[in-house]
Design an enzyme around this catalytic site. Structure first.
Site, PDB file in Angstrom:
ATOM      1  N   GLU A   1      43.716  45.302  39.843  1.00 36.10           N
ATOM      2  CA  GLU A   1      43.669  46.761  40.023  1.00 36.10           C
ATOM      3  C   GLU A   1      44.778  47.458  39.262  1.00 36.10           C
ATOM      4  O   GLU A   1      45.146  48.584  39.571  1.00 36.10           O
ATOM      5  CB  GLU A   1      43.736  47.119  41.514  1.00 36.10           C
ATOM      6  CG  GLU A   1      45.061  46.883  42.180  1.00 36.10           C
ATOM      7  CD  GLU A   1      45.283  45.460  42.699  1.00 36.10           C
ATOM      8  OE1 GLU A   1      46.244  45.291  43.454  1.00 36.10           O
ATOM      9  OE2 GLU A   1      44.525  44.537  42.353  1.00 36.10           O
TER      10      GLU A   1
ATOM     11  N   ASP B   1      48.939  51.122  39.293  1.00 38.79           N
ATOM     12  CA  ASP B   1      48.361  50.209  40.279  1.00 38.79           C
ATOM     13  C   ASP B   1      47.677  51.048  41.359  1.00 38.79           C
ATOM     14  O   ASP B   1      48.226  52.051  41.814  1.00 38.79           O
ATOM     15  CB  ASP B   1      49.466  49.342  40.898  1.00 38.79           C
ATOM     16  CG  ASP B   1      48.903  48.267  41.800  1.00 38.79           C
ATOM     17  OD1 ASP B   1      48.351  47.288  41.271  1.00 38.79           O
ATOM     18  OD2 ASP B   1      49.011  48.414  43.033  1.00 38.79           O
ATOM     19  N   ILE B   2      46.480  50.635  41.763  1.00 39.32           N
ATOM     20  CA  ILE B   2      45.772  51.333  42.837  1.00 39.32           C
ATOM     21  C   ILE B   2      46.424  50.946  44.164  1.00 39.32           C
ATOM     22  O   ILE B   2      46.551  49.761  44.482  1.00 39.32           O
ATOM     23  CB  ILE B   2      44.275  50.988  42.847  1.00 39.32           C
ATOM     24  CG1 ILE B   2      43.627  51.344  41.500  1.00 39.32           C
ATOM     25  CG2 ILE B   2      43.565  51.705  43.999  1.00 39.32           C
ATOM     26  CD1 ILE B   2      42.172  50.910  41.367  1.00 39.32           C
TER      27      ILE B   2
END
Length: 172
Positions: free
Chosen positions: A90, A47-48
């Protein structure tokens, strides 16, 4: 035309990575193969960090640039036998066939470092001054015995990485 249509159906239009639906099919195939031959298999959820902040600050078009660059970085950091997909938003996911938890940890840490060292547009406006990722790892027959369990355990580990300060790798 059939091949082109099939490719469009299994890839994410923005990043060019495989999509969530095709990832699910591929994961089940790889689990069956790993079971049949008694081989290891691991999954990495990614995950960003602070991506909503990035989008809110710079707009979705710049967020899309980050997603596209992230997809390229992920592809470059993997072996050609690994499988990477956009899981949603994301989030990304990687299937590492023939890879135990230790090998997955090495791969995840190498990927985390490559992202940390990459220069993204406007990264200095992020809360930590950089675009980073958090990663969670789970391994077949060690953490879970099926696709749903594997994803849940990797996602739980990802959540712990987020809760522990982000820009880190956690194992199930």
């Amino acid at each position: 035309l059939y091949k082109e249509t099939r490719l469009l159906a299994i890839t994410d239009g923005l990043t060019g990575l495989y999509n969530h639906r095709f990832f699910t099919e591929k994961l089940n195939e790889e689990i069956n193969r790993a079971r049949r031959y008694g081989r290891p298999l691991s999954v990495i959820m990614i995950d960003i960090d602070y991506f909503k902040h990035y989008n809110d600050t710079h707009g979705h078009q710049m967020g899309d640039v980050v997603l596209m660059q992230m997809a390229e970085l992920l592809k470059k950091s993997l072996r050609n036998t690994d499988f990477v997909a956009r899981y949603g938003g994301e989030e990304f996911v990687i299937i590492l066939s023939e890879t135990d938890k230790g090998g997955a940890m090495q791969m995840a840490e190498r990927t985390r470092k490559a992202v940390e060292e990459h220069h993204f547009p406007h990264q200095d406006t992020q809360p930590e001054g950089n675009v980073t990722i958090s990663l969670g790892i789970a391994s077949l027959n060690v953490d879970a015995n099926d696709a749903d369990g594997l994803i849940k355990k990797a996602d739980d580990a990802l959540f712990r990485a987020k809760e522990s300060g982000r820009n880190r790798v956690e194992m199930a």
